[in-house]
Enzyme design. Structure first.
Site, short mmCIF file in Angstrom:
data_model
loop_
_atom_site.label_atom_id
_atom_site.label_comp_id
_atom_site.label_asym_id
_atom_site.label_seq_id
_atom_site.Cartn_x
_atom_site.Cartn_y
_atom_site.Cartn_z
N SER A 98 32.07 -90.12 9.36
CA SER A 98 32.40 -89.15 8.32
C SER A 98 33.17 -87.97 8.91
CB SER A 98 31.13 -88.63 7.63
OG SER A 98 30.43 -87.75 8.49
N SER A 100 32.34 -84.79 8.76
CA SER A 100 31.51 -83.58 8.84
C SER A 100 31.70 -82.78 10.12
CB SER A 100 30.03 -83.95 8.69
OG SER A 100 29.59 -84.69 9.80
N LYS A 155 25.88 -83.59 14.87
CA LYS A 155 26.20 -82.22 14.47
C LYS A 155 26.16 -81.34 15.72
CE LYS A 155 25.75 -83.51 10.06
NZ LYS A 155 26.91 -83.68 9.16
N SER A 240 29.73 -80.71 5.09
CA SER A 240 28.74 -81.25 6.01
C SER A 240 27.35 -81.03 5.45
CB SER A 240 28.84 -80.57 7.38
OG SER A 240 27.77 -80.94 8.21
#
Length: 281
Positions: A98, A100, A155, A240
């Site tokens: 993704s 994010s 992350k 995100s």
């Protein structure tokens, strides 16, 4: 339903290893006895050397033939064991699914994750058995989020245990100190919808992407990070789902530290690219 690759790999190593061990301890004995019987039989035969050698080789092959399952187990076990050790304790590859973490990581980036930076952990159970280091603010970390405990997420570490985190209208504050931001550009040129900026946390500088109008998770929020947990945020701040949405990440859910991009591949029908190869900031 997600596929639990660590569990599958662990079971494959155990099954092939046990088959090999069972063959060594049990099944190999009759084959050894049969081979000894062949040796005794041919030592008493009086036939031409060339005929004797051919017949002897065929008899040995038949007497020592391993079951098909054992052959496959012995072929696959060493390869599976090497992959298991590398993937479980050293380095594991991942693909970014993704956006994010844009602009740091793009969809289709293939990254490497150090599995021992934050301690040696048991495969599947993920329990730490040998402490090494603890996550630091600014690290890019792979983990299992609390709402999807079987799915890998990636992350950036923003808050450590005990930290007070605030994020109000794109302004990040850690323990009362505003994180410095430096504008890079507003894009697209002429009709901008987002901006790129650098943030610096504990001496680590990285680039973040922020919409000109803050999204729902970027308007206002304050969190106290519990003991044994970490506050995670994506670099694409308005696109995100992270700790602002589903809470902090337990130290027991840590997988490892992302440290390098080694390839980019958009899709099966495109060619891989190595233009973005390098260290993850």
């Amino acid at each position: 339903m997600s596929i639990n690759l660590p569990l599958i790999l662990t079971l494959a190593v155990l099954i092939t290893g046990l088959i090999w061990l069972y063959d060594t301890l049990v099944l190999a004995r009759p084959r050894k006895a049969a081979l000894e019987a062949v040796d005794q039989q041919f030592s008493k035969l009086n036939i031409a050397d060339d005929q004797k050698q051919v017949a002897y080789a065929e008899a040995q092959q038949a007497a020592g033939r391993e079951p098909v399952l054992v052959e496959y187990a012995k072929s696959f076990f060493p390869v599976l064991l090497v992959v298991f050790v590398l993937r479980s304790f050293l380095v594991e590859p991942f693909q970014i699914p993704s956006g994010s973490m844009e602009p740091t990581l793009d969809v289709g980036d293939f990254i490497l994750v150090n599995k021992y930076t934050y301690g040696i952990r048991l495969p599947v159970l993920n329990n730490e058995v040998i402490p090494v280091n603890e996550p630091e603010r600014g690290d890019v970390m792979v983990f299992f989020p609390p709402h999807q405990p079987d799915t890998y997420f990636i992350k950036r570490v923003i808050g450590l245990p005990g930290d007070l985190i605030s994020y109000n209208n794109h302004v990040l504050t850690i323990n009362g100190e505003v994180v410095p931001e430096k504008l890079i550009a507003e894009l697209p040129a002429g009709n901008p919808t987002y901006r790129l900026a650098t943030e610096t946390i504990d001496g680590k500088e990285f680039t973040v992407k922020k919409d000109l109008t803050p999204g729902g998770l970027s308007v206002r929020g304050t969190w106290r990070v519990p003991a044994g947990h970490y506050f995670m945020m994506g670099d694409n701040r308005d696109n995100s789902a992270d700790s602002r949405a589903w809470g902090e990440v337990s130290e027991n859910a840590i997988v490892g530290k992302a440290f390098a991009v080694w390839m980019h591949w958009d899709s099966f029908f495109s060619l891989p690219s190595f233009d973005s190869v390098g260290k993850i900031q």
